[in-house]
Design a protein around this motif. Structure first.
Motif, short mmCIF file in Angstrom:
data_model
loop_
_atom_site.label_atom_id
_atom_site.label_comp_id
_atom_site.label_asym_id
_atom_site.label_seq_id
_atom_site.Cartn_x
_atom_site.Cartn_y
_atom_site.Cartn_z
N SER A 1 1.01 -1.22 -0.14
CA SER A 1 -0.12 0.25 0.09
C SER A 1 0.74 1.18 -0.16
CB SER A 1 -0.98 -0.01 1.16
OG SER A 1 -1.73 -1.14 1.29
N ALA B 1 -5.91 2.53 -4.37
CA ALA B 1 -6.08 1.77 -3.30
C ALA B 1 -7.82 1.98 -2.79
CB ALA B 1 -5.84 2.50 -2.13
N ASP C 1 -8.27 -1.65 1.38
CA ASP C 1 -6.79 -1.36 1.40
C ASP C 1 -6.51 -0.03 2.24
OD1 ASP C 1 -6.03 -3.59 -0.25
OD2 ASP C 1 -6.59 -2.27 -2.10
N THR D 1 -1.87 0.66 -4.82
CA THR D 1 -1.59 -0.59 -4.09
C THR D 1 -1.04 -1.36 -5.40
OG1 THR D 1 -3.94 -1.84 -4.43
CG2 THR D 1 -3.50 -0.75 -2.25
#
Length: 103
Positions: free
Chosen positions: A8, A42, A46, A60
């Motif tokens: 991430s 993301a 996440d 991500t």
């Protein structure tokens, strides 16, 4: 069994792709043994997981060992990602979504 990590990033998807390219330039001899997914924005889950660790995730990606040699480099992947991205700009999680801390 697949061996991969989930990353991430606090960077935008464009900047994250640039950082992955930088990692590949610096560590191609290691990263050639791994598949790196495309970078995506993301998702909510996440972002929530990253926020638990103090990071606002904007993108991500995954890194997976390709099983064709290089298994000795698996432990190096988190170190490389933290080094290139910066410890405060990325989080690396294992398959169980447990944080792999910077070493």
């Amino acid at each position: 069994m697949s061996i991969f990590v989930i990353c991430s990033s606090a960077y935008s998807p464009e900047e994250t792709r640039r950082k992955i390219g930088e990692a590949d330039e610096r560590y191609h001899d290691v990263l050639k043994h791994f598949w790196i997914s495309g970078v995506g924005a993301a998702q909510k889950h996440d972002g929530a997981r990253a926020a638990e660790h103090g990071l606002i995730a904007h993108s991500t990606f995954l890194i997976q060992w390709n099983k064709e040699g290089g298994s000795e480099y698996i432990p190096e992947i988190p170190r490389i990602i933290y080094e290139v991205f910066g410890r405060d700009k990325v989080l690396v999680f294992d398959l169980d979504y447990e944080l792999i801390p910077p070493s």
